[in-house]
Enzyme design. Structure first.
Site, PDB file in Angstrom:
ATOM      1  N   SER A 113       0.634  -1.165  -0.021  1.00  0.00           N
ATOM      2  CA  SER A 113      -0.032  -0.057   0.051  1.00  0.00           C
ATOM      3  C   SER A 113       1.021   1.150   0.138  1.00  0.00           C
ATOM      4  O   SER A 113       1.631   1.581  -0.860  1.00  0.00           O
ATOM      5  CB  SER A 113      -0.941   0.000   1.184  1.00  0.00           C
ATOM      6  OG  SER A 113      -1.957   0.806   0.923  1.00  0.00           O
ATOM      7  N   ASP A 260      -2.747   6.351  -3.503  1.00  0.00           N
ATOM      8  CA  ASP A 260      -1.515   5.823  -3.075  1.00  0.00           C
ATOM      9  C   ASP A 260      -0.861   4.529  -4.221  1.00  0.00           C
ATOM     10  O   ASP A 260      -1.193   4.510  -5.084  1.00  0.00           O
ATOM     11  CB  ASP A 260      -1.644   5.308  -1.663  1.00  0.00           C
ATOM     12  CG  ASP A 260      -2.692   4.036  -1.577  1.00  0.00           C
ATOM     13  OD1 ASP A 260      -3.502   3.967  -2.792  1.00  0.00           O
ATOM     14  OD2 ASP A 260      -2.777   3.210  -0.606  1.00  0.00           O
ATOM     15  N   ASP A 262      -0.856   1.181  -4.264  1.00  0.00           N
ATOM     16  CA  ASP A 262      -1.774   0.201  -4.882  1.00  0.00           C
ATOM     17  C   ASP A 262      -3.296   0.677  -5.171  1.00  0.00           C
ATOM     18  O   ASP A 262      -4.286  -0.171  -5.702  1.00  0.00           O
ATOM     19  CB  ASP A 262      -1.951  -1.024  -3.731  1.00  0.00           C
ATOM     20  CG  ASP A 262      -2.908  -0.642  -2.603  1.00  0.00           C
ATOM     21  OD1 ASP A 262      -2.770   0.638  -2.009  1.00  0.00           O
ATOM     22  OD2 ASP A 262      -3.623  -1.405  -2.189  1.00  0.00           O
ATOM     23  N   ASP A 264      -5.976   2.498  -3.989  1.00  0.00           N
ATOM     24  CA  ASP A 264      -7.087   2.216  -3.097  1.00  0.00           C
ATOM     25  C   ASP A 264      -7.188   3.195  -2.108  1.00  0.00           C
ATOM     26  O   ASP A 264      -8.206   3.392  -1.211  1.00  0.00           O
ATOM     27  CB  ASP A 264      -7.146   1.030  -2.472  1.00  0.00           C
ATOM     28  CG  ASP A 264      -6.399   0.599  -1.182  1.00  0.00           C
ATOM     29  OD1 ASP A 264      -5.489   1.661  -1.294  1.00  0.00           O
ATOM     30  OD2 ASP A 264      -6.539  -0.351  -0.323  1.00  0.00           O
TER      31      ASP A 264
END
Length: 499
Positions: A113, A260, A262, A264
């Site tokens: 993430s 960000d 990834d 999400d």
């Protein structure tokens, strides 16, 4: 070799966080990643959610240097258990999750993430979406049997890795994800909009570009990076704040958007280059979608309650599994349009949402693009700038900061200092460590860390991060100037406690 996942977690220091497992790359060995994947799939087997030789497992990842290796090991574990691994390529978490839900198959996302590239993680999704905390507890109880000497068979593993990594079905997953938004929004709604897309190292950059272009926007790509940049939407780097503001001033964009690593957690700014916090963008998105029920994490701006925009507002612990659990409860209560969001901006669609143009299927996981699209649509429909939309909300201002490299045991000691059950005792502790920065305590809770409300309408909320060795501080006040000063003072006080 028999080993429990709980034992593996303790030995490896690769642990479940607020969403999936996270750890240092050096600790996320082939053995550890293989074993965790086996534990997850065994759990699904126990619940009769998957069938050997039939069930496909969708696998995707972000742009971290360690991701390809981990994706291949995850695929190897699935294949060894007689499941069919699908290489979905480098895609945002919500895209591979949605693909899994649409096809009623599990999906696995390899990503850390927003945290630095020396760390990575794996997010596990059941056929109906994210694993919840009760699922994590049962996965930890799994006993897995890892064949002896498996990870000495380098030739076999490398051959499998190459075959898997070279057979991507990324375009199929992208098509389904893009269609989700084209089916909901009207044709070419953004034809008058000029949008800057801050690409950096976000795995969502190409998909977001395609979606915006298909919806008619003029899109300018900005800040592409081959080097992984850990963008934290709750604590945006000052260099990124300045970059975005300069891009707006130089190009007169209607907005600059990003996510960000990834894809999400969204970023969006107004026409002046001012970033919207995720708990402000969440309110505007929920308003556009005409939500009945909104579930939000406890660290979110209280404007969502003070505005009386929604029939129901539910506060949860921090972390997507808690939001998802709340969405299910609100649907069971009979609410028709059920959504949720976090302070980091991740937005969840719990129920089917209809529009004049079509409908939006549920996606009970963080989706970074729906917020930006909805805010732009709200701006168009109300003929107001984004800054005007924000100014019409109850004027509550929130700010968060993070102290890195704080071990979990040290974070726990800090929280224990403030874990008083009596307001008078807590007030003494606050004065001892934070001085006279606050008023009289009128309420406090321990939903997630310690959150305290004072009679001058200020809020202090401290907690340990669930994803990394970090300690977070959140503040809320009645003016931007006030909350900046307050957050800075609190951060300095916390650093003294830590040091």
């Amino acid at each position: 070799m028999l080993i429990s996942i709980e034992e593996l977690m303790k030995k490896s220091d690769v642990k479940f966080g607020t969403s999936g497992i996270r750890g240092l790359v050096r600790n996320m060995t082939d053995f550890v990643c293989y074993a965790y994947t086996v534990g997850f799939l065994k759990y699904l087997e126990d619940n009769n959610e998957i069938k050997k030789n039939e069930t496909q497992i969708a696998i995707a990842g972000d742009f971290r240097p360690s991701t390809d290796r981990i994706m291949a090991i995850v695929a190897r574990a699935a294949a060894d258990m007689s499941y069919i691994p699908l290489n979905c390529g480098k895609l945002p978490t919500p895209a591979v999750t949605y693909y899994g839900i649409e096809n009623k198959i599990p999906s696995i996302m390899v990503t850390g993430s927003h945290i630095p590239e020396d760390r990575n993680g794996i997010k596990f999704n059941k056929p109906d979406g994210e694993i919840l905390k009760k699922d994590e507890e049962l996965i930890l109880k799994q006993i897995v049997d890892i064949p002896d000497n498996l990870f000495n068979e380098e030739k076999y593993i490398n051959l499998f890795d190459n075959n898997f990594l070279e057979s991507s079905m990324q375009s199929d997953v992208e098509t389904i994800y893009i269609k989700r938004y084209l089916d909901f929004f009207p044709e070419n709604p953004f034809k008058e909009k000029s949008i800057g897309l801050y690409e950096h190292s976000s795995v969502a950059r190409d998909l977001i570009y395609q979606i915006l272009r298909r919806l008619g926007a003029k899109v300018t790509k900005l800040g592409y990076s081959d080097i992984f940049i850990p963008i934290d939407t709750e604590a945006v780097r000052e260099i990124d704040v300045k970059l975005i503001k300069n891009w707006i001033l130089e190009n007169e964009f209607d907005t600059v958007i990003s996510t960000d690593g990834d894809g999400d957690r969204p970023l969006i700014c107004d026409e002046n280059g001012k970033l919207l916090r995720g708990d402000v963008s969440g309110i505007l998105c929920a308003k556009y979608l005409q939500a009945d029920s909104v579930s939000v994490t406890v660290n979110c701006n209280t404007a969502v309650e003070k505005g009386n925009f929604f029939k129901s507002v539910k506060k949860t612990k921090i972390g997507s599994p808690h939001i998802v659990k709340s969405l299910v409860k609100e649907i069971d209560k009979g609410f028709k349009t059920v959504v949720g969001y976090e302070a980091n901006g991740g937005f969840f669609i719990g129920s089917k949402i209809n529009s004049n143009s079509g409908f939006l299927k549920p996606l009970p996981t963080r989706d970074a693009i729906i917020s930006q699209l909805s805010i732009l649509m709200l701006s168009i429909e109300q003929k107001k700038s984004i800054s005007q939309l924000v100014s019409e909300l109850p004027q509550r201002f929130t700010l968060s900061s993070v102290i890195k490299n704080v071990p979990p045991e040290q974070s726990k000691r800090i929280i224990d200092l403030f874990s008083k059950n009596d307001a008078k005792e807590l007030d003494k502790t606050i004065k001892k460590y934070f001085g006279n920065n606050f008023g009289k305590i009128i309420a406090f809770d321990k939903i997630d860390g310690i959150r305290i409300i004072f009679d001058n309408r200020q809020i202090l909320h401290i907690r340990a991060s669930g994803n990394a060795p970090e300690f977070r501080c959140y503040n809320e006040a009645e003016s931007e100037k006030q909350v900046k000063k307050l957050n800075s003072q609190c951060l300095e006080s916390l650093k003294k406690i830590i040091n």
